[in-house]
Scaffold this active site. Sequence first.
Site, PDB file in Angstrom:
ATOM      1  CB  SER A 182      -0.985  -0.010   1.204  1.00 30.50           C
ATOM      2  OG  SER A 182      -0.364  -0.085   2.568  1.00 30.50           O
ATOM      3  CG  HIS A 210      -3.506  -0.722  -2.584  1.00 31.64           C
ATOM      4  ND1 HIS A 210      -4.325   0.647  -2.618  1.00 31.64           N
ATOM      5  CD2 HIS A 210      -3.371  -1.073  -1.255  1.00 31.64           C
ATOM      6  CE1 HIS A 210      -4.180   1.063  -1.333  1.00 31.64           C
ATOM      7  NE2 HIS A 210      -3.744   0.053  -0.504  1.00 31.64           N
ATOM      8  CE  LYS A 239      -7.755   1.227   0.887  1.00 32.70           C
ATOM      9  NZ  LYS A 239      -6.920   0.329   1.737  1.00 32.70           N
TER      10      LYS A 239
HETATM   11  C1  LIG Z   1      -6.805   0.034   2.928  1.00 31.76           C
HETATM   12  C2  LIG Z   1      -6.427  -1.196   3.271  1.00 31.76           C
HETATM   13  C3  LIG Z   1      -6.810  -2.217   4.138  1.00 31.76           C
HETATM   14  C4  LIG Z   1      -8.190  -1.787   4.837  1.00 31.76           C
HETATM   15  O1  LIG Z   1      -9.287  -1.761   3.945  1.00 31.76           O
HETATM   16  P1  LIG Z   1     -10.422  -0.900   4.603  1.00 31.76           P
HETATM   17  O2  LIG Z   1     -11.718  -1.605   3.930  1.00 31.76           O
HETATM   18  O3  LIG Z   1     -10.199   0.444   4.310  1.00 31.76           O
HETATM   19  O4  LIG Z   1     -10.723  -1.055   6.071  1.00 31.76           O
HETATM   20  C5  LIG Z   1      -6.587  -3.437   4.270  1.00 31.76           C
HETATM   21  N1  LIG Z   1      -5.427  -3.734   3.596  1.00 31.76           N
HETATM   22  C6  LIG Z   1      -4.572  -2.852   2.874  1.00 31.76           C
HETATM   23  C7  LIG Z   1      -3.500  -3.368   2.207  1.00 31.76           C
HETATM   24  C8  LIG Z   1      -5.033  -1.740   2.539  1.00 31.76           C
HETATM   25  O5  LIG Z   1      -4.478  -0.724   1.589  1.00 31.76           O
END
Ligand SMILES: *Cc1c(COP(=O)(O)O)cnc(C)c1O
Length: 382
Positions: A182, A210, A239
């Site tokens: 991330s 991602h 995302k």
């Molecule tokens: C954003 C993210 C999460 C968390 O997901 P949410 O739905 O925002 O709680 C988990 N793992 C990674 C790698 C992320 O970037």
Amino acid sequence: MNSLNAFASDKLAELDAAHLRRTLVSSERADGLHVIRAGRRLLSFSCNDYLNLTHHPAVKAAAIAALDRYGAGGGASRLVTGDHPLLAELEARLARIKGTEAACVFGSGYLANLGIVPALMGPKDLILIDALAHACLFAGTQLSPAKTISFPHNNVSYARELLANHRGRYARALLVTDGVFSMDGDRAPLRELAALCADYDVWLMSDDAHGLGVIGAGRGAVADAGDPAVPLQMGTLSKAIGGYGGYLCASKPVIDLIKTRARTLIYSTALPPAMAGAAIAALDIIESEPDLVATPLARARAFAAALGLPEAQSAIVPVVIGAPEAALEASRKLADEGFLVIAIRPPTVPPGSARLRFAFTALHSEAAVARAAEAMRAIMKA
Ligand SMILES: *Cc1c(COP(=O)(O)O)cnc(C)c1O
């Protein structure tokens, strides 16, 4: 001052002195691309809305229709009365795009990781985790009594050595990694990790927050790696999907077990039907618009090339600055040029590697990306 307030004030002063204090900044996302902060309308390179689907008319319409018909909230845990039919429909769609038998939707990606890992791993078990894996994967391991060892980022031979030395003493083993990291934007070597896990009877779990909607023709990091055996494929709806919620895609027995054992599913209210409706509409778009899906990576590659950085492997391109105050200053300068690029500081990234994290989306024009690269280059030179 009472001891609680004194504690909070001292902590804040410490963080201020190290340039590590974080504060919320009221931000209004005007569309899928711009953010209004403190009266300024900035072109955002800090939203994870890779396909700008948060504001897509079809996605919004699906959410509104579901909200109108079924109400605002989930009403109860899924195991009580919250298991709305749209959740089953969404799970079928997630399983289809990931090529698994089944799926389970959670309230968020963070909740998914907190629920999945301890549901599978007990006191006799071993967890290996990439050192740069997302904070909520680490949090999931902390909720499990299993022995957890982290291995240096993407270092498969190190992980192999750990397994050679330790695997025999544990009953079950799990290896967890981000598919796309991330804060670095690079990818895990999923084929090599799958081969390693096969050699040592280790369950491989990837976090595709991602990847979905961005790489592998929209199917994510596992598909992009040629579909190696990754029996636990977790991800988020927040995302590229543009809404909110999390999921796990896996075999039917694994999903059935998760649905009866994962505490963040059992003891937390169901994802609202409107978010399921929105996610289904987003998946329709991802499955039918390959050019849209291909654009964020193309923009990231153009930006990285313009700055002479290594080829982008995802929609995320970090520009590592080093000191937190320098990263904050660079972020301020970019805002003065009309670009919103948030500085990412420790402990989100390792000490000494504060950075600007650029995230590219389908609606960023080639010209805007070139302008942002030019602004970044000028700041790096200064
Ligand atoms: C954003 C993210 C999460 C968390 O997901 P949410 O739905 O925002 O709680 C988990 N793992 C990674 C790698 C992320 O970037």
